[in-house]
Write a protein that holds these residues in place. Structure first.
Motif, PDB file in Angstrom:
ATOM      1  N   ASP A 163       0.855  -1.180   0.000  1.00  0.00           N
ATOM      2  CA  ASP A 163       0.000   0.000   0.000  1.00  0.00           C
ATOM      3  C   ASP A 163       0.892   1.231   0.000  1.00  0.00           C
ATOM      4  O   ASP A 163       1.723   1.367   0.894  1.00  0.00           O
ATOM      5  N   PRO A 164       0.865   2.186  -0.951  1.00  0.00           N
ATOM      6  CA  PRO A 164      -0.118   2.244  -2.041  1.00  0.00           C
ATOM      7  C   PRO A 164       0.198   1.265  -3.177  1.00  0.00           C
ATOM      8  O   PRO A 164       1.314   0.768  -3.266  1.00  0.00           O
TER       9      PRO A 164
ATOM     10  N   PHE C  10      -6.299 -10.637   3.003  1.00  0.00           N
ATOM     11  CA  PHE C  10      -7.670 -10.204   2.750  1.00  0.00           C
ATOM     12  C   PHE C  10      -8.020  -8.875   3.410  1.00  0.00           C
ATOM     13  O   PHE C  10      -9.075  -8.317   3.155  1.00  0.00           O
ATOM     14  N   ARG C  11      -7.118  -8.414   4.281  1.00  0.00           N
ATOM     15  CA  ARG C  11      -7.496  -7.241   5.090  1.00  0.00           C
ATOM     16  C   ARG C  11      -7.684  -5.990   4.252  1.00  0.00           C
ATOM     17  O   ARG C  11      -8.559  -5.185   4.515  1.00  0.00           O
ATOM     18  N   ALA C  12      -6.838  -5.830   3.216  1.00  0.00           N
ATOM     19  CA  ALA C  12      -6.959  -4.634   2.368  1.00  0.00           C
ATOM     20  C   ALA C  12      -8.347  -4.579   1.741  1.00  0.00           C
ATOM     21  O   ALA C  12      -8.964  -3.508   1.649  1.00  0.00           O
ATOM     22  N   ALA C  13      -8.872  -5.724   1.320  1.00  0.00           N
ATOM     23  CA  ALA C  13     -10.196  -5.743   0.695  1.00  0.00           C
ATOM     24  C   ALA C  13     -11.302  -5.453   1.697  1.00  0.00           C
ATOM     25  O   ALA C  13     -12.415  -5.095   1.318  1.00  0.00           O
ATOM     26  N   ASP C  18      -9.048  -6.510  10.603  1.00  0.00           N
ATOM     27  CA  ASP C  18      -8.562  -7.871  10.737  1.00  0.00           C
ATOM     28  C   ASP C  18      -9.577  -8.774  11.431  1.00  0.00           C
ATOM     29  O   ASP C  18      -9.419  -9.983  11.473  1.00  0.00           O
ATOM     30  N   THR C  19     -10.623  -8.186  11.997  1.00  0.00           N
ATOM     31  CA  THR C  19     -11.688  -8.993  12.592  1.00  0.00           C
ATOM     32  C   THR C  19     -13.030  -8.395  12.191  1.00  0.00           C
ATOM     33  O   THR C  19     -13.208  -7.177  12.244  1.00  0.00           O
ATOM     34  N   MET C  41     -13.712  -8.232  -2.026  1.00  0.00           N
ATOM     35  CA  MET C  41     -13.410  -9.616  -1.632  1.00  0.00           C
ATOM     36  C   MET C  41     -13.725 -10.585  -2.758  1.00  0.00           C
ATOM     37  O   MET C  41     -13.235 -11.719  -2.761  1.00  0.00           O
ATOM     38  N   ASP C  42     -14.504 -10.140  -3.705  1.00  0.00           N
ATOM     39  CA  ASP C  42     -14.883 -11.021  -4.818  1.00  0.00           C
ATOM     40  C   ASP C  42     -13.656 -11.555  -5.549  1.00  0.00           C
ATOM     41  O   ASP C  42     -13.599 -12.711  -5.957  1.00  0.00           O
TER      42      ASP C  42
END
Lengths: 753, 159, 81
Positions: A163-164, C10-13, C18-19, C41-42
């Motif tokens: 990121d970025p 997956f956290r960026a999406a 994170d939870t 997330m797709d």
């Protein structure tokens, strides 16, 4: 699907006995048919033209002279393989790896293929194909490939996980982080810290059988493929997608497989063989030679790993971190991520962080190799564990026991563990007689732990009972190591009949629903589970037939010891009906008796192993001899103990070769220099001692018999177990795999200077 | 194909085939005669999967030309059993689980038989060195060596 | 309501979280809700997500029920050899 998969803790009659495998006679007489053992009338020989450059633009391919050669029936280049992937980059990568499109990406990358009436003609034709290359700069080392001025392997790859979002393409396709807690805080609390870097070189699964297939496509779009594979259903999907064929029209039959270990879970030559056949309208047989197998199939990653572990004087680890750089070959994949996930999986850590880099190089596309990515991470971590133990003056086994993961531990890759076996394997190692054997001059002992996930997956099984009472078990998981014996044992156990009355077959794709590949140690686990449910379904049919034959209610019929019994005061006098008797009467009671199961078998359980190794190092030559080796691993339940032992020993042997001798050697020109078994040296019979095995059985709570996957974990500890042993033998820490004689001699030189 | 006629004896039977001069005996046996028990693992004499005997001598058939077999005697894995009676080596490989994928098994059996015919009471070390020309990637050789030891013992008893 | 923890990938999406708290009785429901809330997330669903429920990993069986107080962890879908 409504099946209860929980462990039933039953007593077994036949499961666990060491029976003869059903395919044994065929394999000891040469009758068994492998990938190259199929022949079709009118078949053509398919050969591939491969790039001699590590990285080059393909400016022109002139096949005109080759096409005119008498006996040549078809030539295929990427022009014959249009992109039908509809934007699916992963699928396009597979297609591009099978046949180069605008660029050759590694030494050995296929650029054209020929089908001709015989091998001599095909070879002549290859020589007549003129390829105009524009050689490009290449990179083959994982650390070099990460440098800012490195040649870019794939310009559509932008590093994800940063990121970025980057604007320039990179050889780093992804960065992934796992862990929890605060490692900086943890290191600050440590009394000792060890920080070290390690390198492991690229190795190949080394199966003795090269890839081979016989492809036959008709003008109406239907086709047949006989192929050596770990998953014929998966191959069908991929080949059909790449060639624009209907899946149902492509029948794929799995031959016996001469070793896979993950390398046969991907297509390499098969789509092109089908394309050649389609173009020539004749069957085409493709058999890779050994040179091609090394250059153009899927070896495992070479890696560069940094590990840091901090601990208190009492042995408690306060923090652990790792940075792992894994080279994926020329196409982006997830191997570094996987290495980061497995790094610290054996331990109960409050503060842990692992970061995995996936890096592209001009090398062949990496494929899974038995517990993929775990052995290299384990080498770094388990070597460092020994160094920390040494620094605080603690026995290396006790140090691991103190920090071992257990039920309720938050795993370093995320979830919380259920009941697991690492503690028991370490206890078994601690108390094993191997640990007390005396060591002589130039000898050293090492031990290490390993972890692997094990998977389930989609599974489909048929069980049919013939009118003579013999049982045909039809499964879809390829038998890589003797699983048909285990599956027959399971069917016999469920039905209550002798093992010899059951015969298992691996069906083709036209005869059974989808089955996932035999990988992830799932063969016996998944098909075993499906077999149990299929057998139980057949039992229900037989109960109902018996009820009809006796003209009593179904509820008054039970199945016990292979027979239907009438229970209750009213029917006490009825003699039992055996499976054979019910089967014999089946035409008149409702027809064929069968059971069927489709199940997504999940929860194969995680698997832990601990290995002990004694080596002797010759200080003059740097050669290492393994003098004693012990594998302790949790199998949940060993259906056929011989084959579980076999998996333990085979994985250990591969790990030994990897640790001591096997590596891909690249020249400055980016070409593979040792693409054969003479110079890519795998262990031979005289290199190894007998390999002791101890099977622990801590039942998997989510399988009726408690089975866990076993096939992969035993390749994970050897690199570190031998690394620790050699380091102890020579008095220098070894940090570069393989620890071949030149590297050991160099380490001895450094020690002496 | 400008073929050469080769007349040979294979597993006791008279066999004729025609092959090009540059074809290996391995390919001739598999593709001309139809004996696919012999396997190509490497094509360069390093793996032993193509092991046969030629006039009683253990050779890699990938290093012999088809035309060299003219007038000579060959035995392959297909000739090891006596009718429907398996050779003790074959029996013991099964009972000792000395095979997993089985691709190397024919080569090992041919090589082990040559060993036991010449040395009926080999030590573990002698067995390991005699079989060092046969590669196995599945078993780690442990159960293979045990199977050969058991077969040797059985064969000595029969004598 | 199950606590759903996300692996780093997956956290960026999920906007850096994170939870997550997601109401779902089966894995399929969980995935549907996840993509509804975080359309990014797709992309990950395509490349593969595996679900660990109380430590046990599920790769394919999306009909599996999630016990109400289970620990759910989303990790990348991985394969073996």
């Amino acid at each position: 699907m409504g099946h209860d998969t929980s462990y039933t803790n039953q007593e077994f009659k036949v499961v666990g006995t060491r029976v003869k495998r059903p395919d044994g006679i065929d394999k000891v007489t040469g009758r068994a048919r492998y990938g190259a053992d199929a022949y079709a009338p009118g078949q053509l020989v398919g050969l591939f033209l491969r790039s001699p450059h590590a990285h080059a633009r393909i400016k022109k391919i002139d096949t005109s002279r080759a096409e005119k050669l008498k006996g040549v029936k078809a030539i295929v280049t990427s022009a014959d393989l249009p992109d039908l992937t509809d934007g699916n980059r992963g699928l396009l990568d597979i297609l591009e790896n099978c046949m180069a499109r605008d660029r050759a990406l590694y030494d050995g990358h296929a650029v054209a293929a020929v089908a001709a009436i015989d091998r001599q003609t095909a070879k002549k034709a290859l020589k007549l194909i003129k390829v105009t290359y524009q050689v490009l700069p290449h990179v083959t080392d994982v650390d070099e490939a990460m440098k800012p001025d490195a040649p870019i392997v794939q310009d559509y790859v932008f590093t994800s996980g940063v990121d970025p979002k980057p604007t320039k393409p990179s050889n780093v396709s992804q960065i992934n982080e796992f862990g929890h807690g605060d490692v900086d805080k943890g290191f600050a609390e440590a009394d000792v810290i060890v920080e070290k870097s390690y390198k492991t070189e690229q190795t190949h699964q080394g199966y003795i059988e090269p890839h081979a297939c016989l492809a036959s496509v008709s003008p109406d779009g239907s086709g047949e493929l006989w192929v050596t594979t770990q998953g014929h259903f998966g191959f069908r999907i991929t080949c059909a997608q790449l060639l624009g064929m209907d899946m149902a029209k492509l029948k794929v039959t799995a031959s016996e497989i001469g070793g896979g270990f993950g390398g046969k879970t991907h297509v390499w030559v098969e789509p092109v063989a089908l394309a050649l056949s389609r173009k020539a309208n004749r069957p085409v047989k493709v058999v890779m030679d050994r040179d091609e197998v090394f250059k153009a199939t899927g070896p495992t990653c070479s890696t560069s790993v940094d590990v840091k572990i901090g601990a208190k004087k009492d042995g408690t680890i306060t923090a652990a971190s790792a940075v792992l750089r894994y080279q994926n070959g020329a196409f982006p994949a997830i191997w570094g991520m996987l290495g980061a996930m497995t790094s610290f999986a054996c331990y109960d850590l409050k503060n842990v962080k692992s970061v995995g880099y996936d890096v592209l190089c001009n090398r062949p596309k990496v494929a899974a190799y038995r517990a993929p990515s775990a052995p290299m991470a384990a080498f770094g971590v388990e070597s460092t564990m020994d160094l920390v133990a040494e620094k605080i003056g603690m026995n290396p086994v006790d140090f691991r026991i103190k920090n071992a993961a257990k039920e309720g531990t938050l795993a370093s890759y995320g979830p919380t563990y259920g009941p697991i076996g690492i503690g028991p394997t370490l206890d078994a190692v601690k108390n094993h007689p191997h640990m007390r054997a005396r060591l002589g001059k130039n000898q050293g002992r090492g031990m290490a732990c390993g972890f692997w996930f094990n998977f389930g997956g989609q599974t489909c099984t048929d069980l049919n009972i013939g009118i003579d009472g013999s049982v045909t078990l039809t499964v879809g998981t390829v038998d890589v190591g003797g699983s048909r014996a285990s599956l027959c044992l399971i069917a016999a156990e469920e039905l209550g009949i002798p093992y010899e009355q059951v015969k298992a077959n691996v069906a083709d794709t036209a005869s059974l629903g989808h089955n996932d590949m035999t990988e992830g140690s799932r063969g016996t686990f998944s098909s075993g589970m499906a077999t149990i449910f299929a057998a139980r379904e057949a039992i229900e049919v037989m109960r109902s037939r018996a009820a009809d034959m006796w003209e009593i209610p179904l509820d008054d019929v039970i199945w016990k010891d292979g027979q239907a019994k009438a229970v209750g005061k009213k029917h006490g006098n009825l003699p039992t009906l055996s499976l054979k008797e019910i089967a014999a009467k089946s035409p008149g009671t409702g027809g064929p008796i069968a059971g069927h199961s489709e199940v997504v078998a999940d929860n194969a359980g995680v698997s832990f192993a601990s290995h002990i190794c004694d080596v002797e190092v010759d200080p003059e030559t740097g050669a290492t001899k393994v003098i004693r080796y012990t594998v302790v691993q949790d199998a949940g339940k060993a259906i056929h103990p011989d084959y579980v032992e076999g998996q333990f020993q085979g994985g250990a042997a591969q790990g030994i070769g990897w640790a001591l001798n096997e590596e891909y050697i690249y020249g400055d020109d980016g070409r593979l220099q040792n693409a054969g078994f003479l110079d890519y040296r795998i262990p031979v019979c005289s290199d190894l001692p007998f390999i002791d095995t101890k099977i622990l059985e801590i039942p998997n709570p989510t399988h009726p018999y408690g089975v866990r996957g076993v096939g992969e974990t035993s390749i994970v500890p050897p690199l570190a177990a031998i690394g620790n042993a050699v380091s102890n033998a020579v008095g220098v820490r070894m940090d570069h795999i393989p620890m071949s004689p030149p590297r050991i001699l160099k380490a001895l030189e450094e020690r002496n200077s | 194909m400008a073929g050469v006629l080769v007349s040979t004896t294979i597993n006791g039977d008279a066999v004729d085939f025609a092959c090009p001069q540059d074809e290996t005996l391995l390919d001739s046996l598999r593709d001309r005669v139809g004996l696919t028990g012999v396997k190509e693992g490497c094509g360069t004499g390093d793996c032993g999967a193509c092991s046969i005997t030629l006039d009683g001598r253990l050779v890699c058939s990938c290093l012999v030309l088809g035309v060299e077999a003219n007038g000579r005697e060959i035995t392959t894995i297909e000739g090891m059993a006596d009718g429907n009676k398996l050779h003790p080596l074959q029996e013991n490989f099964i009972t000792h689980a000395a095979l997993q994928c089985g691709i190397c098994t024919p080569g090992f059996l041919v090589a082990a038989k040559v060993l036991l015919d010449r040395n009926p009471n080999p030590t573990e070390e002698e067995i390991r060195y005699a079989l060092a020309g046969n590669l196995c990637r599945c078993t780690g050789y442990d159960k293979i060596v045990r199977a050969v030891q058991a077969a040797a013992k059985e064969m000595r008893k029969r004598k | 309501m199950p606590q759903v923890k996300l692996s780093g990938k997956f956290r960026a999406a999920a906007n850096g979280a994170d939870t997550l708290e997601i109401e779902a009785r089966t894995i399929r429901e969980l995935m549907t809700r996840l993509v509804e809330r975080y359309p990014l997330m797709d992309e990950h669903l395509e490349t593969g997500i595996a679900v660990a429920i109380d430590g046990e990993i599920y790769r394919d069986n999306w009909g599996v029920e999630i016990p109400p107080d289970a620990e759910v962890f989303l990790i990348p879908r991985i394969q073996g050899g």
